[in-house]
Write an enzyme that holds these catalytic residues in place. Structure first.
Site, PDB file in Angstrom:
ATOM      1  CB  CYS A   1       6.438  -8.718   6.957  1.00 38.11           C
ATOM      2  SG  CYS A   1       7.012  -7.833   5.478  1.00 38.11           S
TER       3      CYS A   1
ATOM      4  NE  ARG B   1       7.744  -2.040  -0.166  1.00 39.22           N
ATOM      5  CZ  ARG B   1       8.750  -2.386   0.618  1.00 39.22           C
ATOM      6  NH1 ARG B   1       9.964  -2.523   0.100  1.00 39.22           N
ATOM      7  NH2 ARG B   1       8.573  -2.595   1.903  1.00 39.22           N
TER       8      ARG B   1
ATOM      9  CG  HIS C   1       1.683  -6.327   6.796  1.00 41.81           C
ATOM     10  ND1 HIS C   1       2.449  -6.348   7.930  1.00 41.81           N
ATOM     11  CD2 HIS C   1       2.556  -6.289   5.749  1.00 41.81           C
ATOM     12  CE1 HIS C   1       3.738  -6.306   7.601  1.00 41.81           C
ATOM     13  NE2 HIS C   1       3.824  -6.271   6.278  1.00 41.81           N
TER      14      HIS C   1
END
Length: 242
Positions: free
Chosen positions: A94, A129, A195
């Site tokens: 990320c 998002r 993640h």
């Protein structure tokens, strides 16, 4: 690999360690130890110099301001670039993925110079998002099974000609460019938005990092029942009907 064993470097845990990303270094450490390798783990805070003698460097995600601070300090330090020049492996997630590219948009809305270790450029997305589970097919050159992970980012990352997509997504957004790509890699440098922590959900990627360090094609088998149970659970949850 150093004569003292496999040296893992966890980069700036005080700035870059969101969504369980510290689990990535724990998984690599455990997978190496299960093969009888001696492992030295070094956690390097942002006020400390980064050693250049590591074998595998792991970088996690972070919020916008910590990301800017981490990039500034890594550029000043120069240790990560020297480590790659020495043949070290980088696995970044990320914010860490954006930092090792050429540039990204920081918390001040400005273009910020990255380390240029991977041929990618990141910018701020204008749409919704990217949040949720991701499934994807990893680059066949890497010989790994399906990628599973969790994304939570606003960034969009475009891959240049000197890098390859880490995976093509079947579910989720990945790099957010609409071309179906997720992450990027070139040689010993890897970046992903996943993640999870991603290496707990994809232990074969952790094994790949160890194999690259040892310069071998295979590792002795280990008990994968826990990892496979987690993979199966997360893939089933991601693909279950709404």
């Amino acid at each position: 690999m150093s004569t003292s064993g496999l040296r893992l470097v966890w980069v700036y845990p005080d700035l870059l360690s969101t969504y369980g990303d510290q689990g990535n270094v724990l998984v690599v450490e455990r997978r190496a130890q299960q093969r009888g390798l001696r492992v030295e783990r070094v956690d390097v805070r942002s006020d400390q110099p980064l050693p250049t003698s590591g074998d595998i460097y792991l970088i996690g995600g972070g919020e916008d301001r910590p990301q800017r601070l981490a990039a500034e300090r890594l550029l000043r330090d120069g240790g990560l670039t020297r480590a790659v020049e020495n043949g070290a492996i980088i696995f970044s997630v990320c914010a860490g993925y954006q930092i090792i590219g050429h540039e990204f948009i920081n918390d001040l809305g400005e273009r910020q110079q990255g380390l240029g270790l991977l041929d990618v450029i990141s910018e701020r997305g204008t749409g919704a998002r990217c949040v949720g589970d991701v499934l994807g097919d990893i680059d066949p050159q890497l010989g790994l099974p399906q990628l599973t992970g969790f994304e939570n980012h606003q960034g969009i990352t475009r891959i240049g000609p000197a890098a390859r997509p880490l995976a093509q997504v079947r579910l989720g957004n990945g790099n957010g460019t609409g071309d179906g790509t997720e992450g990027a890699w070139n040689g010993t440098v890897f970046g992903t938005y996943m993640h999870g922590p991603v290496l707990a959900r994809n232990p074969q990627i952790a094994d790949l990092l160890v194999k690259l360090t040892l310069d071998v094609n295979a590792l002795p088998p280990v008990d994968d029942r826990w990892y496979e149970a987690l993979r199966t659970e997360r893939i089933a949850a991601a693909t279950a009907p709404a």
